[in-house]
Design a protein around this motif. Structure first.
Motif, PDB file in Angstrom:
ATOM      1  N   VAL A 173     -13.722 -18.589  31.594  1.00 11.11           N
ATOM      2  CA  VAL A 173     -14.814 -17.657  31.303  1.00 11.11           C
ATOM      3  C   VAL A 173     -14.513 -16.920  30.003  1.00 11.11           C
ATOM      4  O   VAL A 173     -13.397 -16.441  29.787  1.00 11.11           O
ATOM      5  CB  VAL A 173     -14.984 -16.635  32.444  1.00 11.11           C
ATOM      6  N   GLU A 174     -15.498 -16.834  29.144  1.00 12.03           N
ATOM      7  CA  GLU A 174     -15.344 -16.121  27.874  1.00 12.03           C
ATOM      8  C   GLU A 174     -15.754 -14.663  28.060  1.00 12.03           C
ATOM      9  O   GLU A 174     -16.915 -14.375  28.335  1.00 12.03           O
ATOM     10  CB  GLU A 174     -16.207 -16.788  26.809  1.00 12.03           C
ATOM     11  N   PRO A 175     -14.833 -13.714  27.926  1.00 10.08           N
ATOM     12  CA  PRO A 175     -15.174 -12.308  28.152  1.00 10.08           C
ATOM     13  C   PRO A 175     -16.013 -11.742  27.005  1.00 10.08           C
ATOM     14  O   PRO A 175     -16.002 -12.264  25.888  1.00 10.08           O
ATOM     15  CB  PRO A 175     -13.800 -11.625  28.194  1.00 10.08           C
ATOM     16  N   ALA A 176     -16.723 -10.666  27.287  1.00  7.40           N
ATOM     17  CA  ALA A 176     -17.483  -9.979  26.251  1.00  7.40           C
ATOM     18  C   ALA A 176     -16.528  -9.232  25.326  1.00  7.40           C
ATOM     19  O   ALA A 176     -15.391  -8.919  25.699  1.00  7.40           O
ATOM     20  CB  ALA A 176     -18.476  -9.002  26.886  1.00  7.40           C
ATOM     21  N   TYR A 177     -16.989  -8.936  24.114  1.00 11.80           N
ATOM     22  CA  TYR A 177     -16.141  -8.249  23.140  1.00 11.80           C
ATOM     23  C   TYR A 177     -15.623  -6.926  23.688  1.00 11.80           C
ATOM     24  O   TYR A 177     -14.449  -6.583  23.504  1.00 11.80           O
ATOM     25  CB  TYR A 177     -16.915  -8.016  21.845  1.00 11.80           C
ATOM     26  N   GLU A 178     -16.471  -6.177  24.378  1.00 12.84           N
ATOM     27  CA  GLU A 178     -16.047  -4.873  24.899  1.00 12.84           C
ATOM     28  C   GLU A 178     -14.882  -4.991  25.873  1.00 12.84           C
ATOM     29  O   GLU A 178     -14.070  -4.072  25.980  1.00 12.84           O
ATOM     30  CB  GLU A 178     -17.228  -4.180  25.581  1.00 12.84           C
ATOM     31  N   ASP A 179     -14.787  -6.130  26.553  1.00 12.87           N
ATOM     32  CA  ASP A 179     -13.709  -6.310  27.534  1.00 12.87           C
ATOM     33  C   ASP A 179     -12.353  -6.544  26.868  1.00 12.87           C
ATOM     34  O   ASP A 179     -11.315  -6.340  27.495  1.00 12.87           O
ATOM     35  CB  ASP A 179     -14.034  -7.488  28.462  1.00 12.87           C
ATOM     36  N   VAL A 180     -12.355  -6.978  25.618  1.00 14.79           N
ATOM     37  CA  VAL A 180     -11.097  -7.273  24.930  1.00 14.79           C
ATOM     38  C   VAL A 180     -10.947  -6.442  23.649  1.00 14.79           C
ATOM     39  O   VAL A 180     -10.048  -6.686  22.856  1.00 14.79           O
ATOM     40  CB  VAL A 180     -10.998  -8.780  24.591  1.00 14.79           C
ATOM     41  N   ARG A 181     -11.822  -5.452  23.481  1.00 15.00           N
ATOM     42  CA  ARG A 181     -11.810  -4.657  22.248  1.00 15.00           C
ATOM     43  C   ARG A 181     -10.465  -3.977  22.012  1.00 15.00           C
ATOM     44  O   ARG A 181      -9.928  -4.017  20.901  1.00 15.00           O
ATOM     45  CB  ARG A 181     -12.926  -3.612  22.316  1.00 15.00           C
ATOM     46  N   GLU A 182      -9.904  -3.364  23.035  1.00 20.76           N
ATOM     47  CA  GLU A 182      -8.633  -2.662  22.866  1.00 20.76           C
ATOM     48  C   GLU A 182      -7.493  -3.640  22.571  1.00 20.76           C
ATOM     49  O   GLU A 182      -6.602  -3.342  21.772  1.00 20.76           O
ATOM     50  CB  GLU A 182      -8.314  -1.840  24.119  1.00 20.76           C
ATOM     51  N   ARG A 183      -7.529  -4.783  23.205  1.00 20.25           N
ATOM     52  CA  ARG A 183      -6.512  -5.804  22.960  1.00 20.25           C
ATOM     53  C   ARG A 183      -6.572  -6.284  21.507  1.00 20.25           C
ATOM     54  O   ARG A 183      -5.534  -6.445  20.855  1.00 20.25           O
ATOM     55  CB  ARG A 183      -6.731  -6.971  23.925  1.00 20.25           C
ATOM     56  N   ILE A 184      -7.782  -6.493  20.996  1.00 18.98           N
ATOM     57  CA  ILE A 184      -7.941  -6.931  19.613  1.00 18.98           C
ATOM     58  C   ILE A 184      -7.487  -5.842  18.651  1.00 18.98           C
ATOM     59  O   ILE A 184      -6.819  -6.111  17.644  1.00 18.98           O
ATOM     60  CB  ILE A 184      -9.403  -7.329  19.341  1.00 18.98           C
ATOM     61  N   ALA A 185      -7.827  -4.581  18.957  1.00 23.34           N
ATOM     62  CA  ALA A 185      -7.416  -3.468  18.096  1.00 23.34           C
ATOM     63  C   ALA A 185      -5.900  -3.388  18.003  1.00 23.34           C
ATOM     64  O   ALA A 185      -5.337  -3.165  16.919  1.00 23.34           O
ATOM     65  CB  ALA A 185      -7.992  -2.161  18.630  1.00 23.34           C
ATOM     66  N   ALA A 186      -5.214  -3.571  19.142  1.00 21.38           N
ATOM     67  CA  ALA A 186      -3.740  -3.534  19.136  1.00 21.38           C
ATOM     68  C   ALA A 186      -3.172  -4.679  18.306  1.00 21.38           C
ATOM     69  O   ALA A 186      -2.205  -4.503  17.553  1.00 21.38           O
ATOM     70  CB  ALA A 186      -3.221  -3.600  20.567  1.00 21.38           C
ATOM     71  N   LEU A 187      -3.778  -5.857  18.432  1.00 23.31           N
ATOM     72  CA  LEU A 187      -3.319  -7.016  17.680  1.00 23.31           C
ATOM     73  C   LEU A 187      -3.505  -6.812  16.173  1.00 23.31           C
ATOM     74  O   LEU A 187      -2.598  -7.062  15.376  1.00 23.31           O
ATOM     75  CB  LEU A 187      -4.075  -8.263  18.140  1.00 23.31           C
ATOM     76  N   LEU A 188      -4.671  -6.327  15.774  1.00 21.11           N
ATOM     77  CA  LEU A 188      -4.940  -6.096  14.355  1.00 21.11           C
ATOM     78  C   LEU A 188      -4.067  -4.985  13.790  1.00 21.11           C
ATOM     79  O   LEU A 188      -3.670  -5.029  12.625  1.00 21.11           O
ATOM     80  CB  LEU A 188      -6.416  -5.764  14.150  1.00 21.11           C
ATOM     81  N   THR A 189      -3.745  -3.996  14.627  1.00 23.47           N
ATOM     82  CA  THR A 189      -2.852  -2.923  14.195  1.00 23.47           C
ATOM     83  C   THR A 189      -1.464  -3.472  13.909  1.00 23.47           C
ATOM     84  O   THR A 189      -0.831  -3.120  12.900  1.00 23.47           O
ATOM     85  CB  THR A 189      -2.771  -1.824  15.269  1.00 23.47           C
ATOM     86  N   LEU A 190      -0.982  -4.358  14.772  1.00 20.38           N
ATOM     87  CA  LEU A 190       0.327  -4.985  14.547  1.00 20.38           C
ATOM     88  C   LEU A 190       0.313  -5.818  13.271  1.00 20.38           C
ATOM     89  O   LEU A 190       1.277  -5.796  12.493  1.00 20.38           O
ATOM     90  CB  LEU A 190       0.696  -5.853  15.750  1.00 20.38           C
ATOM     91  N   GLN A 191      -0.746  -6.563  13.051  1.00 21.16           N
ATOM     92  CA  GLN A 191      -0.850  -7.388  11.847  1.00 21.16           C
ATOM     93  C   GLN A 191      -0.879  -6.524  10.583  1.00 21.16           C
ATOM     94  O   GLN A 191      -0.241  -6.846   9.580  1.00 21.16           O
ATOM     95  CB  GLN A 191      -2.091  -8.271  11.922  1.00 21.16           C
ATOM     96  N   SER A 192      -1.613  -5.412  10.654  1.00 23.70           N
ATOM     97  CA  SER A 192      -1.699  -4.510   9.515  1.00 23.70           C
ATOM     98  C   SER A 192      -0.345  -3.891   9.196  1.00 23.70           C
ATOM     99  O   SER A 192       0.059  -3.806   8.033  1.00 23.70           O
ATOM    100  CB  SER A 192      -2.726  -3.410   9.814  1.00 23.70           C
ATOM    101  N   ARG A 193       0.383  -3.483  10.232  1.00 24.38           N
ATOM    102  CA  ARG A 193       1.701  -2.897  10.002  1.00 24.38           C
ATOM    103  C   ARG A 193       2.673  -3.945   9.463  1.00 24.38           C
ATOM    104  O   ARG A 193       3.501  -3.649   8.609  1.00 24.38           O
ATOM    105  CB  ARG A 193       2.253  -2.280  11.289  1.00 24.38           C
ATOM    106  N   ALA A 194       2.584  -5.171   9.950  1.00 21.80           N
ATOM    107  CA  ALA A 194       3.464  -6.231   9.451  1.00 21.80           C
ATOM    108  C   ALA A 194       3.239  -6.456   7.965  1.00 21.80           C
ATOM    109  O   ALA A 194       4.192  -6.650   7.202  1.00 21.80           O
ATOM    110  CB  ALA A 194       3.229  -7.520  10.240  1.00 21.80           C
ATOM    111  N   ARG A 195       1.979  -6.431   7.527  1.00 20.16           N
ATOM    112  CA  ARG A 195       1.688  -6.600   6.098  1.00 20.16           C
ATOM    113  C   ARG A 195       2.255  -5.441   5.287  1.00 20.16           C
ATOM    114  O   ARG A 195       2.823  -5.637   4.202  1.00 20.16           O
ATOM    115  CB  ARG A 195       0.176  -6.717   5.879  1.00 20.16           C
ATOM    116  N   ALA A 196       2.124  -4.221   5.822  1.00 16.59           N
ATOM    117  CA  ALA A 196       2.639  -3.051   5.114  1.00 16.59           C
ATOM    118  C   ALA A 196       4.164  -3.091   5.024  1.00 16.59           C
ATOM    119  O   ALA A 196       4.751  -2.767   3.985  1.00 16.59           O
ATOM    120  CB  ALA A 196       2.180  -1.777   5.814  1.00 16.59           C
TER     121      ALA A 196
END
Length: 286
Positions: free
Chosen positions: A235-258
Motif C-alpha cells: 500500500v502506498e501511504p499518503a504524503y501526510e503519513d510519511v511527512r515527518e519521516r521525509i523531513a528527518a531524512l532531508l534534514t540528515l542529507q542537508s547536514r551531511a552536505r554542510a
C-alpha cells in the motif's frame, strides 16, 4: 646530494663488494609519515591502515581548528595527541556551532515524496529465489561475472525447463538457500541487502512482473540471479503519513552536505603530507 646520488643510495644494497654477504640484504623501505600542518599523525615505523590513518587525519584537522578557536590548548609535541573524551565533546560542540544547514521546506518534502514513492510503500513483499555467485578473497571477479552471465543466459531462454533454476541453484549457488533450490521465501525491503532492496522494491521499473530478472544483481556479497515467483504490491501511504519521516531524512542529507563543505574547507586550508583526503571521507559525514 644530486638526484642521481639519491637514486643510487636508495637502490644499492650493502657495501657493494661481491664477496660480502651484506650485498644480498635489501634495506627496508621507510614508511612515510603522514602529517597535518607539520604535525605527525603516527610515530616513525608505525604503518596505520588507510581507514585508521584517515580517521586520525580528520580528528587532527578538527583538533587544530579547535586550538585556533581557543577551545583547546595548543600541543607542542611533534606527534598528534590523542583527543580525550572531554576534547571530543568540545570539538562536537564546535562543529555544531559552526556547521549550519537549512531545514527542508514542505515543498521540498512533497517533491521528494513524488520522486521516491516506491520507497514508502508498506506491506510489499516478494517470493524470491536466487543463485548467488559469491565474491570471496582471491576470486577472479571478471571470470565469476562471466560464469554468472552464462547461467543467466541459459535461464532466460524461452525453452528452459521449469526445474532448471533449482538445479543450477543447487549446483552453483554459494547461499545456504541452494539446498532449497535457491528459494528465499517471502521477503520485504528490510530482509535483504540495501542495494538489493533498492533494485527489487524501490526502482520503478521493478515494481511489476514476475520471472527471472534479465540482468545480474550486484551486491556486497557477489552476483545474484533473481527469479521473482510471486508479488504482493503493498500500500502506498499518503504524503501526510510519511511527512515527518521525509523531513528527518532531508534534514540528515542537508547536514551531511554542510559537514562535507566544512571538512572540505579544513582540508583545503591545511598543509597535508602523506595522505590523500576528501571532505566526503570524514567520519562526520558518514
Amino acid at each position: 646530494m644530486s638526484d642521481l646520488t639519491l637514486t643510487a643510495a636508495a637502490t644499492s644494497h650493502g657495501c657493494g663488494s661481491s664477496s660480502c654477504q651484506c650485498a644480498s640484504v635489501s634495506a627496508p623501505l621507510a614508511t612515510p609519515i603522514a602529517r597535518i600542518n607539520g604535525v605527525a599523525l603516527h610515530a616513525p615505523g608505525q604503518s596505520p591502515d588507510v581507514e585508521a590513518l584517515r580517521e586520525l587525519a580528520y580528528t587532527e584537522l578538527l583538533r587544530q581548528q579547535a586550538v585556533r578557536q581557543g577551545l583547546l590548548p595548543d600541543h607542542a609535541g611533534p606527534t598528534a595527541p590523542e583527543v580525550t573524551e572531554a576534547g571530543r565533546l568540545i570539538i562536537e560542540a564546535m562543529v555544531d556551532q559552526q556547521v549550519t544547514s537549512p531545514k527542508p521546506t514542505a515543498e521540498e518534502g512533497q517533491r521528494y515524496y513524488d520522486a521516491h514513492k516506491p520507497q514508502f510503500v508498506v506491506g510489499q513483499a516478494l517470493h524470491v529465489r536466487h543463485i548467488l555467485f559469491a565474491v570471496t578473497p582471491g576470486v577472479n571477479v571478471q571470470a565469476l561475472a562471466v560464469h554468472a552471465e552464462r547461467a543467466l543466459l541459459e535461464l532466460s531462454h524461452k525453452s528452459v525447463h521449469p526445474e532448471r533454476f533449482a538445479q543450477l541453484a543447487a549446483e552453483l549457488s554459494n547461499c545456504p538457500s541452494s539446498a532449497q533450490g535457491g528459494d528465499l521465501g517471502w521477503i520485504g525491503p528490510d530482509d535483504c541487502a540495501p542495494e538489493l532492496a533498492r533494485e527489487l522494491f524501490h526502482v520503478q521499473h521493478t515494481q511489476s512482473g514476475t520471472g527471472v530478472h534479465p540482468r545480474l544483481f550486484h551486491t556486497r556479497f557477489g552476483f545474484h540471479i533473481i527469479d521473482v515467483l510471486e508479488r504482493r504490491s503493498g500500500v502506498e501511504p499518503a504524503y501526510e503519513d510519511v511527512r515527518e519521516r521525509i523531513a528527518a531524512l532531508l534534514t540528515l542529507q542537508s547536514r551531511a552536505r554542510a559537514l562535507h563543505q566544512y571538512m572540505s574547507l579544513l582540508v583545503g586550508e591545511a598543509d597535508i603530507e602523506g595522505i590523500a583526503l576528501n571532505g566526503a571521507d570524514s567520519p562526520l559525514v558518514q
